[in-house]
Motif scaffolding. Structure first.
Motif, short mmCIF file in Angstrom:
data_model
loop_
_atom_site.label_atom_id
_atom_site.label_comp_id
_atom_site.label_asym_id
_atom_site.label_seq_id
_atom_site.Cartn_x
_atom_site.Cartn_y
_atom_site.Cartn_z
N GLU A 64 37.64 26.92 46.01
CA GLU A 64 37.55 28.27 46.56
C GLU A 64 38.93 28.76 46.99
O GLU A 64 39.65 28.06 47.70
CB GLU A 64 36.57 28.31 47.74
CG GLU A 64 35.13 27.98 47.31
CD GLU A 64 34.10 28.36 48.35
OE1 GLU A 64 34.14 29.52 48.83
OE2 GLU A 64 33.28 27.50 48.69
N THR A 65 39.29 29.93 46.52
CA THR A 65 40.56 30.56 46.89
C THR A 65 40.27 31.96 47.42
O THR A 65 39.19 32.51 47.20
CB THR A 65 41.52 30.64 45.68
OG1 THR A 65 40.90 31.41 44.63
CG2 THR A 65 41.86 29.26 45.14
N ARG A 66 41.26 32.56 48.07
CA ARG A 66 41.05 33.88 48.67
C ARG A 66 42.06 34.90 48.21
O ARG A 66 42.11 36.01 48.72
CB ARG A 66 41.15 33.77 50.21
CG ARG A 66 40.25 32.74 50.85
CD ARG A 66 38.79 32.93 50.52
NE ARG A 66 38.29 34.24 50.90
CZ ARG A 66 37.09 34.69 50.58
NH1 ARG A 66 36.27 33.94 49.86
NH2 ARG A 66 36.70 35.89 50.95
N GLY A 67 42.89 34.57 47.22
CA GLY A 67 44.00 35.44 46.86
C GLY A 67 43.67 36.64 46.02
O GLY A 67 44.48 37.55 45.88
N ARG A 68 42.47 36.65 45.40
CA ARG A 68 42.09 37.73 44.47
C ARG A 68 43.20 37.92 43.43
O ARG A 68 43.70 39.01 43.18
CB ARG A 68 41.86 39.04 45.25
CG ARG A 68 41.20 40.16 44.44
CD ARG A 68 39.75 39.84 44.11
NE ARG A 68 39.07 41.02 43.60
CZ ARG A 68 39.08 41.42 42.33
NH1 ARG A 68 39.76 40.73 41.44
NH2 ARG A 68 38.44 42.50 41.96
N ASN A 69 43.58 36.79 42.82
CA ASN A 69 44.70 36.77 41.88
C ASN A 69 44.37 35.76 40.78
O ASN A 69 44.28 34.56 41.05
CB ASN A 69 45.98 36.37 42.62
CG ASN A 69 47.20 36.34 41.74
OD1 ASN A 69 47.31 35.53 40.82
ND2 ASN A 69 48.16 37.22 42.01
#
Length: 245
Positions: A64-69
Motif C-alpha cells: 500500500e502506497t499513498r503517493g498517487r503516482n
C-alpha cells in the motif's frame, strides 16, 4: 538470460471493479509458466475502496502506497518483489495494470524472448470489448493501432508503442538503468528510453496483446484514456501521436 523466477507488478488505484479479473487472468498465465515460480504484487496506491482486500483475497502480495503516482507505485512493487518473494539475480519482471487482463501465454512468451537474449519486451494492447463499444474499438484500431502495422509476422512487427500494461524486463537490466522514475505518467516510456539508450536488447511484439479497459477518464494524465477521449465517436478527431501508454 534464462529466468529462474517471475514477478508480476500491478499498480492499482481504486480498481475494486476490475482487479479480480486481472488477477484471475494472471493465475492462468502463471499456471502456464510452471514450473517457474511466479510472484504477483499488487500496489494499492492511494486506494479508498476494497482493492487491497480483494487483491489479498486473491493471493497477491499487497503493498500500500499513498503517493498517487504510478511510477512510484511500480517501483515500490518491484522493490517489494526483489527484496523477498522473488529475490535473486535471474528474475524476470512483468508489468501490467489492474484494469487489464492478460492472455494465458503472456508470461511464457516473455520468457521465450528472455531466453533468446532480450533484456526487455514491449507488448501491445487491445481495448476490452466489455468496456468499449464497437465504434470506439474500430476507430482505435484503424486510426491508431493497425494503421501503424508494418508487414511481417506478429512476432517480428517492430511496433512503436510502449504500454506499462504490457511490459517485461529482466531485473538485472531494470536495476542497471535505475528502475522506474517517480513520474505521474510516462514512466513506461522513460524506462524504455533508458534501456534503449544504454544498449539493451528490446523486443517489440504483438505476440501477446493484453485487453485493457476503455476509459475516457483515466487514472494518469496523458495516458490511454486521454487518447481514447480524442478517438471517441462524439469527440473531434485529434491525432493520437504521442499517447502510447
Amino acid at each position: 538470460m534464462t529466468p529462474g523466477a517471475l514477478a508480476v507488478v500491478v499498480p492499482a488505484h481504486n480498481e475494486e471493479a476490475r482487479v479480480t479479473a486481472c488477477l484471475r487472468s494472471l493465475r492462468k498465465a502463471a499456471a502456464r509458466a510452471a514450473p517457474l515460480p511466479v510472484t504477483v504484487v499488487v500496489v494499492a496506491d492511494a486506494c479508498t475502496d476494497a482493492t487491497a482486500a480483494l487483491a489479498a483475497r486473491a493471493g497477491a502480495h499487497v503493498v500500500e502506497t499513498r503517493g498517487r503516482n504510478v511510477g512510484a507505485a511500480r517501483a515500490a512493487g518491484v522493490e517489494h518483489a526483489l527484496a523477498g518473494p522473488a529475490a535473486g539475480p535471474d528474475v524476470w519482471l512483468a508489468m501490467t495494470d489492474a484494469d487489464t487482463t492478460v492472455p494465458e501465454a503472456w508470461l511464457t512468451h516473455q520468457v521465450a524472448w528472455a531466453r533468446e537474449g532480450y533484456d526487455a519486451v514491449l507488448g501491445t494492447i487491445r481495448l476490452d470489448p466489455g468496456t468499449a463499444g464497437p465504434p470506439l474499438v474500430a476507430r482505435h484500431d484503424a486510426d491508431y493501432f493497425l494503421s501503424r502495422r508494418l508487414a511481417g509476422t506478429l512476432r517480428t512487427w517492430e511496433h512503436p508503442h510502449v504500454h506499462g500494461a504490457n511490459l517485461g524486463v529482466s531485473a538485472e537490466a531494470y536495476l542497471r538503468v535505475g528502475g522506474f522514475a517517480p513520474l505521474p505518467t510516462g514512466e513506461d516510456h522513460d524506462l524504455a528510453a533508458r534501456l534503449a539508450a544504454t544498449g539493451h536488447r528490446i523486443a517489440r511484439t504483438d505476440e501477446h496483446p493484453v485487453h485493457t479497459a476503455a476509459r475516457l477518464r483515466g487514472r494518469a494524465p496523458g495516458g490511454l484514456a486521454d487518447l481514447l477521449a480524442t478517438l471517441h465517436p462524439e469527440s473531434p478527431a485529434v491525432s493520437p501521436a504521442g499517447h502510447d501508454t
